[in-house]
Design a protein around this motif. Sequence first.
Motif, short mmCIF file in Angstrom:
data_model
loop_
_atom_site.label_atom_id
_atom_site.label_comp_id
_atom_site.label_asym_id
_atom_site.label_seq_id
_atom_site.Cartn_x
_atom_site.Cartn_y
_atom_site.Cartn_z
N ASN A 121 -10.66 -2.18 -12.83
CA ASN A 121 -12.06 -2.60 -12.79
C ASN A 121 -12.41 -3.35 -14.07
OD1 ASN A 121 -13.40 -1.19 -10.33
ND2 ASN A 121 -12.13 0.39 -11.26
N GLU A 153 -10.59 -6.09 -10.36
CA GLU A 153 -11.77 -5.89 -9.52
C GLU A 153 -13.02 -6.35 -10.26
OE1 GLU A 153 -12.07 -2.04 -7.75
OE2 GLU A 153 -10.04 -2.12 -6.95
N ASP A 183 -15.39 -6.15 -5.70
CA ASP A 183 -15.67 -4.72 -5.52
C ASP A 183 -17.09 -4.53 -4.98
OD1 ASP A 183 -15.25 -1.98 -5.67
OD2 ASP A 183 -15.03 -1.93 -7.85
#
Length: 285
Positions: A121, A153, A183
Amino acid sequence: GRAGKALFEAQRVGRGKIITHGGFYASPAAVRDGLRNGEFFLLFQAVIDLATGVAIGAEALVRWQHPTRGLVSPAEFIPLCEASGSIVVLGQWVVRESIAEAANWRRLRRWEHEEVSVSINASARELASTGYGEFVLAECATAGLPPAQVCIEVTETDFGTDAAVVRANIRVLRGAGVLISMDDFGTGHSSLSRLTEIDLDVIKIDQSFVAVIDTQLDSPVADLTIKLAAALDLQVVAEGVETEAQAQWLRERGCLLAQGYLYSRPVAADEFVARFLVQPSSTRP
Ligand code: C2E
Ligand code: MG
Ligand code: MG
Ligand code: MG
């Protein structure tokens, strides 16, 4: 607006003041201390091929074992780290650790799907830092992991500011084979046109649109996202799959990849390896 509020909070942090009810604990100095003291750790949640049940990768999810606050969820401390700027140093640690783990999986894996990838992330602030793309690639080179086994992401909200730097980083990453995933799709402040402007490889259906499948036996947003991904020639991953009924619904509509408690909660790297990567040959499907 939101950006103004974040800037205001960052300025207050800069002057060493307490920013929220959560306090000052995510300041750059506190995060550096936490990293030095080994308070942060990663968990990994398997990404499953719905047709075979095999893990094709895992998402790295950070946790903070704080000395006085106990185990803190990223939903709490990531926004504070974003406001204080400490997300950049934390994010570098996450990238390094995740890539090192995935390089290890590559050595351990003994059966099909040799190319198991790691999803990381990234926050807006990281993505908008000059050199972020090069940093990720340098970590891949150091660890001996092909960039094609890394997925970054991003969220729709990441494209609000510093769009030129964000795009440059994405160009560097994709140019080397890193996958880019959107995401929490459908929850941000974006338009469909923005989706076609960004070079993407994967869309993740937000778990809120998967959760409704059980109660309503339908999810128009999930259905539309699957169709949109197909139209744009993108992979689609469903998040938050908790029941076999949801998995069935997704399979029937052509969603091939999923994450969720039905398959695995986020677990320590060792457990991910034991459960998904190095199954003894006697239990091979
Ligand atoms: P996300 O990237 O959308 O991650 C999915 C979240 O859903 C994770 O929460 C995961 O534990 C949870 N989840 C997965 N399967 C299920 C399920 O079947 N049911 C339910 N109810 N939940 C499920 P987590 O680990 O608490 O992370 C929350 C958010 O914090 C992440 O959302 C991500 O936005 C952020 N985050 C986590 N780690 C990092 C990181 O290293 N860097 C950055 N920038 N953000 C991170
Ligand atoms: Mg994610
Ligand atoms: Mg998500
Ligand atoms: Mg998220």
